[in-house]
Design a protein around this motif. Structure first.
Motif, PDB file in Angstrom:
ATOM      1  N   PRO A 179      18.656  -8.002 -18.931  1.00  0.00           N
ATOM      2  CA  PRO A 179      17.341  -7.696 -18.552  1.00  0.00           C
ATOM      3  C   PRO A 179      17.030  -8.646 -19.700  1.00  0.00           C
ATOM      4  N   VAL A 180      17.273  -9.231 -20.376  1.00  0.00           N
ATOM      5  CA  VAL A 180      16.327 -10.878 -21.248  1.00  0.00           C
ATOM      6  C   VAL A 180      16.927 -11.993 -21.119  1.00  0.00           C
ATOM      7  N   LEU A 181      16.241 -13.327 -20.704  1.00  0.00           N
ATOM      8  CA  LEU A 181      16.446 -14.257 -20.008  1.00  0.00           C
ATOM      9  C   LEU A 181      17.327 -14.663 -21.132  1.00  0.00           C
ATOM     10  N   PRO A 182      18.038 -15.414 -20.358  1.00  0.00           N
ATOM     11  CA  PRO A 182      19.640 -15.812 -21.254  1.00  0.00           C
ATOM     12  C   PRO A 182      19.103 -17.508 -22.028  1.00  0.00           C
ATOM     13  N   THR A 183      19.209 -17.352 -23.153  1.00  0.00           N
ATOM     14  CA  THR A 183      18.959 -18.934 -23.879  1.00  0.00           C
ATOM     15  C   THR A 183      18.865 -19.825 -23.347  1.00  0.00           C
ATOM     16  N   ARG A 184      20.728 -20.187 -22.352  1.00  0.00           N
ATOM     17  CA  ARG A 184      20.737 -21.306 -21.714  1.00  0.00           C
ATOM     18  C   ARG A 184      19.722 -21.801 -20.472  1.00  0.00           C
ATOM     19  N   ALA A 185      19.481 -20.629 -19.880  1.00  0.00           N
ATOM     20  CA  ALA A 185      18.310 -20.698 -19.074  1.00  0.00           C
ATOM     21  C   ALA A 185      17.110 -21.556 -20.027  1.00  0.00           C
ATOM     22  N   LYS A 186      16.879 -20.807 -20.605  1.00  0.00           N
ATOM     23  CA  LYS A 186      14.974 -20.741 -21.291  1.00  0.00           C
ATOM     24  C   LYS A 186      15.162 -22.235 -21.599  1.00  0.00           C
ATOM     25  N   ALA A 187      16.858 -23.235 -22.381  1.00  0.00           N
ATOM     26  CA  ALA A 187      17.056 -24.503 -22.406  1.00  0.00           C
ATOM     27  C   ALA A 187      16.413 -25.433 -20.844  1.00  0.00           C
ATOM     28  N   ALA A 188      17.341 -24.559 -19.929  1.00  0.00           N
ATOM     29  CA  ALA A 188      16.998 -25.525 -18.906  1.00  0.00           C
ATOM     30  C   ALA A 188      15.865 -25.416 -18.088  1.00  0.00           C
ATOM     31  N   ALA A 189      15.030 -24.162 -17.971  1.00  0.00           N
ATOM     32  CA  ALA A 189      14.079 -24.557 -17.756  1.00  0.00           C
ATOM     33  C   ALA A 189      13.095 -25.629 -18.696  1.00  0.00           C
ATOM     34  N   VAL A 190      13.087 -25.180 -20.268  1.00  0.00           N
ATOM     35  CA  VAL A 190      12.322 -26.209 -20.839  1.00  0.00           C
ATOM     36  C   VAL A 190      12.502 -27.531 -20.904  1.00  0.00           C
ATOM     37  N   LEU A 191      14.086 -28.092 -21.355  1.00  0.00           N
ATOM     38  CA  LEU A 191      14.310 -29.201 -20.486  1.00  0.00           C
ATOM     39  C   LEU A 191      13.955 -29.803 -19.716  1.00  0.00           C
ATOM     40  N   SER A 192      13.774 -29.388 -18.413  1.00  0.00           N
ATOM     41  CA  SER A 192      13.841 -29.543 -17.025  1.00  0.00           C
ATOM     42  C   SER A 192      11.628 -29.842 -16.846  1.00  0.00           C
ATOM     43  N   LEU A 193      11.560 -28.500 -17.470  1.00  0.00           N
ATOM     44  CA  LEU A 193       9.751 -29.219 -17.598  1.00  0.00           C
ATOM     45  C   LEU A 193       9.891 -30.570 -18.181  1.00  0.00           C
ATOM     46  N   VAL A 194      10.282 -30.585 -19.213  1.00  0.00           N
ATOM     47  CA  VAL A 194      10.177 -31.698 -20.481  1.00  0.00           C
ATOM     48  C   VAL A 194       9.795 -33.702 -19.243  1.00  0.00           C
ATOM     49  N   LEU A 195      11.088 -33.087 -19.199  1.00  0.00           N
ATOM     50  CA  LEU A 195      12.145 -34.099 -18.250  1.00  0.00           C
ATOM     51  C   LEU A 195      11.036 -34.725 -17.512  1.00  0.00           C
ATOM     52  N   TRP A 196      10.406 -33.465 -16.537  1.00  0.00           N
ATOM     53  CA  TRP A 196       9.887 -33.360 -14.773  1.00  0.00           C
ATOM     54  C   TRP A 196       7.982 -33.971 -15.600  1.00  0.00           C
ATOM     55  N   VAL A 197       8.039 -33.714 -16.256  1.00  0.00           N
ATOM     56  CA  VAL A 197       6.101 -33.983 -16.790  1.00  0.00           C
ATOM     57  C   VAL A 197       6.521 -35.367 -17.555  1.00  0.00           C
ATOM     58  N   SER A 198       7.770 -36.281 -18.104  1.00  0.00           N
ATOM     59  CA  SER A 198       7.708 -37.590 -18.517  1.00  0.00           C
ATOM     60  C   SER A 198       8.125 -38.368 -18.092  1.00  0.00           C
ATOM     61  N   ILE A 199       8.567 -38.019 -16.846  1.00  0.00           N
ATOM     62  CA  ILE A 199       9.110 -39.332 -15.182  1.00  0.00           C
ATOM     63  C   ILE A 199       8.309 -39.326 -15.185  1.00  0.00           C
ATOM     64  N   PRO A 200       6.789 -38.416 -14.424  1.00  0.00           N
ATOM     65  CA  PRO A 200       4.980 -38.949 -14.000  1.00  0.00           C
ATOM     66  C   PRO A 200       4.510 -39.894 -14.320  1.00  0.00           C
ATOM     67  N   VAL A 201       4.172 -39.340 -15.755  1.00  0.00           N
ATOM     68  CA  VAL A 201       4.229 -39.729 -16.617  1.00  0.00           C
ATOM     69  C   VAL A 201       4.417 -41.879 -16.842  1.00  0.00           C
ATOM     70  N   CYS A 202       5.579 -41.940 -17.196  1.00  0.00           N
ATOM     71  CA  CYS A 202       5.856 -43.126 -17.003  1.00  0.00           C
ATOM     72  C   CYS A 202       6.234 -43.835 -15.873  1.00  0.00           C
ATOM     73  N   GLY A 203       6.169 -43.730 -15.020  1.00  0.00           N
ATOM     74  CA  GLY A 203       6.010 -44.235 -13.013  1.00  0.00           C
ATOM     75  C   GLY A 203       4.589 -44.678 -13.853  1.00  0.00           C
ATOM     76  N   ARG A 204       3.435 -44.133 -14.032  1.00  0.00           N
ATOM     77  CA  ARG A 204       1.979 -44.040 -14.101  1.00  0.00           C
ATOM     78  C   ARG A 204       2.205 -45.591 -15.354  1.00  0.00           C
ATOM     79  N   LEU A 205       3.086 -44.995 -16.233  1.00  0.00           N
ATOM     80  CA  LEU A 205       3.008 -46.050 -17.783  1.00  0.00           C
ATOM     81  C   LEU A 205       3.698 -47.437 -16.891  1.00  0.00           C
ATOM     82  N   ILE A 206       3.942 -46.902 -16.384  1.00  0.00           N
ATOM     83  CA  ILE A 206       5.011 -48.943 -15.789  1.00  0.00           C
ATOM     84  C   ILE A 206       3.849 -49.607 -14.989  1.00  0.00           C
ATOM     85  N   GLY A 207       2.677 -49.475 -14.423  1.00  0.00           N
ATOM     86  CA  GLY A 207       1.526 -50.214 -14.154  1.00  0.00           C
ATOM     87  C   GLY A 207       0.272 -50.921 -15.265  1.00  0.00           C
TER      88      GLY A 207
END
Lengths: 153, 178
Positions: B132-160
């Protein structure tokens, strides 16, 4: 060229060209929100192509994703316009920029006309595949055009 | 043998030299890399937003996670392969670049994220749908994934954008516009 000379000197160009991180920040917004837009469009395209979400209609997926697509495209286009204004003369003379601009215009037009109409209905598999495939090709063309602007500048 | 020597050795292989010097090969690899980031990165973002209940709420978590999984996997493999080819063909140039190393660290963290959360979140999406309520572990997985996958293309662009300090740089040139 008068209009371009006018564009060459503008507040956005000043911000992007004369601050250390202005251009980079605008590019990051451009790239990340393009991912959001194209990711949501691809979800609908995968359904149209018959490759994912077999139990959900394309109309339902379209209804669930359109707001994210719109937000993604809006931020992408605004950030892209800011990037353009940082060096309008250079971009206007770039063949790849012209290619990207045309591809983007066609892709957006296609997305909100043909793609919208077909995805919102219950298309036959053949029509769905054709419309989804054209959509994928158009958006990949936009990515490729954008990449080559920088790579071959 | 220093790490820099390893990077030089990688770049000097005939295959990497071919990648770097053959017209259109590098641009095509980069176009594929970026197209995959745009298409499959977008799918990862939407999966995370679904886990957080912010998008695709009328679809079950199992449908979104399961439906997009094969495409994300294929995209990830193509993305990483193209990225390795790009980095390998200019390895000594990337060596002093802090954004390159940040991006590599983030990709490593993506692996850690998968190891930690795949068995307890992504392999059991049906359980998340029943809860009935999304477990904390699932929310943590999603938030960390979002942070990682937004940061990766940003860093990729900043390489240049990195320009090595000439006094400390191993190589005179920078990775321009990449």
């Amino acid at each position: 060229m008068v209009s371009l000379a006018f564009l060459q000197s503008n507040a956005i160009a000043d911000l992007l060209n004369n601050t250390e991180w202005g251009f980079a920040v605008a590019e990051c917004f451009h790239i990340v929100f393009f991912g959001v837009a194209i990711g949501t469009i691809m979800i609908v395209d995968l359904r149209l192509l018959g490759l994912a979400f077999p139990r959900v209609t394309s109309a339902k997926l379209h209804h669930d994703t359109w707001a994210y697509t719109l937000i993604g495209l809006t931020v992408t286009v605004l950030a892209g316009m800011a990037l353009f204004l940082s060096a309008p003369r250079m971009y206007s003379l770039s063949g790849w920029f012209q290619f990207k601009a045309i591809a983007l215009f066609v892709a957006i037009l296609y997305n909100y006309t043909v793609h919208y109409k077909v995805a919102s209905s219950s298309p036959s598999p053949g029509v769905g595949v054709a419309v989804g495939a054209i959509s994928v090709l158009l958006w990949v063309s936009v990515v490729v055009g954008g990449l080559f602007i920088g790579l071959l500048a | 043998m220093s790490l820099y020597s390893v990077f030089e050795s990688i770049q000097s292989t005939s295959f990497m030299t071919w990648v770097e010097q053959t017209p259109w090969v590098y641009p095509i690899i980069m176009a594929t890399h970026l197209s995959c980031i745009a298409v499959f990165g977008g799918m990862i973002l939407m999966t995370d937003l679904r886990l957080l209940g912010l998008a695709l709420r009328d679809q079950s978590i199992a449908e979104v996670v399961g439906g997009l999984r094969p495409f994300k996997r294929i995209g990830f493999v193509i993305m990483v392969t193209c990225g390795l080819l790009m980095a390998g063909s200019e390895a000594p140039t990337y060596y002093p670049n802090p954004y390159f190393w940040t991006k590599m660290t983030l990709l490593l963290l993506v692996g850690v994220h998968a190891l930690v959360f795949k068995p307890i979140v992504y392999d059991h999406p049906e359980e998340l749908d029943k809860s009935p309520v999304l477990p904390t572990r699932a929310k943590a997985a999603a938030v960390l994934s979002l942070v990682l996958w937004v940061s990766i293309p940003v860093c990729g662009r900043l390489i240049g954008y990195y320009e090595p300090d000439e006094g400390k740089a191993k190589t005179p040139q920078t990775v321009t516009n990449r």
